[in-house]
Every structure is written in structure tokens, then in C-alpha cells.
Scaffold this motif. Structure first.
Motif, PDB file in Angstrom:
ATOM      1  N   LEU A   1      93.493  25.853  40.749  1.00 52.74           N
ATOM      2  CA  LEU A   1      93.882  26.886  42.061  1.00 52.74           C
ATOM      3  C   LEU A   1      94.879  26.421  42.371  1.00 52.74           C
ATOM      4  N   ALA A   2      94.565  24.810  43.250  1.00 51.86           N
ATOM      5  CA  ALA A   2      94.872  24.111  43.966  1.00 51.86           C
ATOM      6  C   ALA A   2      95.022  23.153  43.358  1.00 51.86           C
ATOM      7  N   ALA A   3      96.483  21.801  43.834  1.00 51.91           N
ATOM      8  CA  ALA A   3      95.655  20.477  43.583  1.00 51.91           C
ATOM      9  C   ALA A   3      96.302  20.208  44.896  1.00 51.91           C
ATOM     10  N   VAL A   4      95.216  18.284  45.698  1.00 48.63           N
ATOM     11  CA  VAL A   4      95.510  18.198  46.340  1.00 48.63           C
ATOM     12  C   VAL A   4      97.099  16.577  46.587  1.00 48.63           C
ATOM     13  N   THR A   5      97.793  16.885  47.571  1.00 45.94           N
ATOM     14  CA  THR A   5      99.243  16.269  47.083  1.00 45.94           C
ATOM     15  C   THR A   5      99.332  14.928  47.879  1.00 45.94           C
ATOM     16  N   GLY A   6      98.334  15.246  48.633  1.00 44.74           N
ATOM     17  CA  GLY A   6      97.916  13.769  49.856  1.00 44.74           C
ATOM     18  C   GLY A   6      97.092  14.233  51.097  1.00 44.74           C
ATOM     19  N   ALA A   7      97.562  13.515  52.326  1.00 44.89           N
ATOM     20  CA  ALA A   7      96.711  13.814  53.528  1.00 44.89           C
ATOM     21  C   ALA A   7      97.792  14.319  54.305  1.00 44.89           C
ATOM     22  N   HIS A   8      97.556  14.982  55.569  1.00 44.93           N
ATOM     23  CA  HIS A   8      98.254  15.452  56.069  1.00 44.93           C
ATOM     24  C   HIS A   8      98.263  15.057  57.749  1.00 44.93           C
ATOM     25  N   GLY A   9      98.283  14.307  58.412  1.00 48.09           N
ATOM     26  CA  GLY A   9      98.070  14.143  59.612  1.00 48.09           C
ATOM     27  C   GLY A   9      97.047  13.107  59.567  1.00 48.09           C
ATOM     28  N   VAL A  10      95.994  13.055  61.185  1.00 51.35           N
ATOM     29  CA  VAL A  10      95.209  11.887  60.636  1.00 51.35           C
ATOM     30  C   VAL A  10      93.576  12.055  60.960  1.00 51.35           C
ATOM     31  N   THR A  11      93.466  13.662  61.009  1.00 45.92           N
ATOM     32  CA  THR A  11      92.265  14.312  61.551  1.00 45.92           C
ATOM     33  C   THR A  11      91.772  14.825  60.500  1.00 45.92           C
ATOM     34  N   GLY A  12      92.510  14.756  58.480  1.00 41.08           N
ATOM     35  CA  GLY A  12      91.489  15.055  57.635  1.00 41.08           C
ATOM     36  C   GLY A  12      92.353  15.870  57.237  1.00 41.08           C
ATOM     37  N   GLU A  13      92.932  16.685  57.325  1.00 44.81           N
ATOM     38  CA  GLU A  13      93.622  17.523  56.592  1.00 44.81           C
ATOM     39  C   GLU A  13      95.305  17.251  54.842  1.00 44.81           C
ATOM     40  N   VAL A  14      94.684  17.895  53.854  1.00 42.33           N
ATOM     41  CA  VAL A  14      96.081  17.899  53.355  1.00 42.33           C
ATOM     42  C   VAL A  14      96.621  18.587  53.050  1.00 42.33           C
ATOM     43  N   ARG A  15      97.358  17.996  52.423  1.00 48.22           N
ATOM     44  CA  ARG A  15      98.680  18.872  51.552  1.00 48.22           C
ATOM     45  C   ARG A  15      98.176  19.577  50.243  1.00 48.22           C
ATOM     46  N   LEU A  16      98.461  21.080  50.529  1.00 48.61           N
ATOM     47  CA  LEU A  16      98.224  21.446  48.533  1.00 48.61           C
ATOM     48  C   LEU A  16      99.791  21.743  48.043  1.00 48.61           C
ATOM     49  N   LYS A  17      98.845  21.726  46.596  1.00 45.02           N
ATOM     50  CA  LYS A  17     100.202  22.153  45.865  1.00 45.02           C
ATOM     51  C   LYS A  17      99.247  23.611  44.846  1.00 45.02           C
ATOM     52  N   ILE A  18     100.192  24.627  45.510  1.00 48.46           N
ATOM     53  CA  ILE A  18      99.707  25.680  45.387  1.00 48.46           C
ATOM     54  C   ILE A  18      99.850  26.535  43.555  1.00 48.46           C
TER      55      ILE A  18
END
Length: 157
Positions: free
Chosen positions: A8-25
Motif C-alpha cells: 500500500l505504500a513504501a518508505v522513502t526516507g526519514a523525516h525530521g529527528v523524532t522517527g517519522e518517515v516519508r511515504l510514497k502511497i
């Protein structure tokens, strides 16, 4: 045999320093799912942005852990998807199906489902590698199921 998994999606990388991730949906409503990858990732929050989404997972606590997920596909079992009405289909259910003409002649298999604005178009590859396209409508594709796709011979190149 395990149930078919759907990405349903893929992780494209980290976002910020708190553990969030960027997703391609790849799905219309990713937020309806809470657990991915057989429960390895539990969705805590999701923000839709113009180029995908920003997500936080319970199991990911810092940027290093988020960055380690880069390239990870987020999957769910096929059975968790919304049920379909008559005549509806998921693209991934059609890809890989053997295709045959309505006279029983083997044509090859479905390799892609495209949409250029006027409706879905199936790309079928013959055994020799040559490909042709047919519109996914009742005239061109009078029948399909989990085992095969039938193409009206008038639409075969």
C-alpha cells in the motif's frame, strides 16, 4: 500457503529527528490500516502531504530507526482490502493473469494496467515478448476471474 500480501505504500526516507518517515502511497485510504508487515509496524499517526505522506510508527523512535526503514514496502493481507462490487477489480489482481481470446486461444498474460485518462487499459505480453493493449471494458474483456482473463478476439492484434 500464506495469504497474498498487497503493498500500500513504501518508505522513502526519514523525516525530521523524532522517527517519522516519508511515504510514497499506492492506496486511496492508507489511514484505514493500522498494522503493516504482519504486525511489525503499527501506525501511530499519518499526515497526507502533496508528495505522499508523513507517518509515525509505534516501533520507530528516532531518525536512525526511521532511516533504516528506507525502501521498506508497507504491506497488508489481501483480505483486509475493502470488498469489491460486481464488475470492480484491483489492478494487482489482474496483473499476472493468463489471457485468452474468447475462442480459447492463449494470448499471454497481463503485465500492466495503465490509465491514460479515458479508463483502464490492459497490457498483455505474448510468449515471444511482443505486447499489445486492450481497454478494460465489457466489449474488449467480457469476462475475468481469479484464474484467467478473456479478451474479445476482435481486440487482439
Amino acid at each position: 500457503m500464506s495469504e497474498r500480501r498487497v503493498t500500500l505504500a513504501a518508505v522513502t526516507g526519514a523525516h525530521g529527528v523524532t522517527g517519522e518517515v516519508r511515504l510514497k502511497i499506492f492506496a486511496d485510504d492508507l489511514g484505514r490500516y493500522q498494522r503493516f508487515n504482519d504486525g511489525a509496524l503499527t501506525l501511530k499517526s499519518l499526515r497526507i502531504i502533496p508528495k505522499g505522506a508523513i507517518a509515525r510508527f509505534v516501533e520507530v523512535g528516532d531518525r536512525n530507526a526511521a532511516e533504516a526503514l528506507r525502501g521498506t514496502a508497507l504491506t497488508v493481507p489481501r483480505s483486509e482490502l475493502p470488498p469489491l462490487e460486481a464488475g470492480e477489480y484491483y489492478h494487482f489482481d489482474l496483473i499476472g493473469l493468463p489471457a485468452e481470446a474468447d475462442d480459447g486461444t492463449a494470448l499471454g498474460h497481463v503485465v500492466a494496467v495503465e490509465n491514460f485518462g479515458a479508463g483502464d487499459v490492459l497490457e498483455i505480453e505474448r510468449s515471444g515478448g511482443k505486447r499489445f493493449m486492450v481497454p478494460m471494458n465489457a466489449d474488449a474483456v467480457p469476462a475475468w476471474d481469479d484464474l484467467r482473463l478473456v479478451v474479445n478476439a476482435a481486440f487482439v492484434e
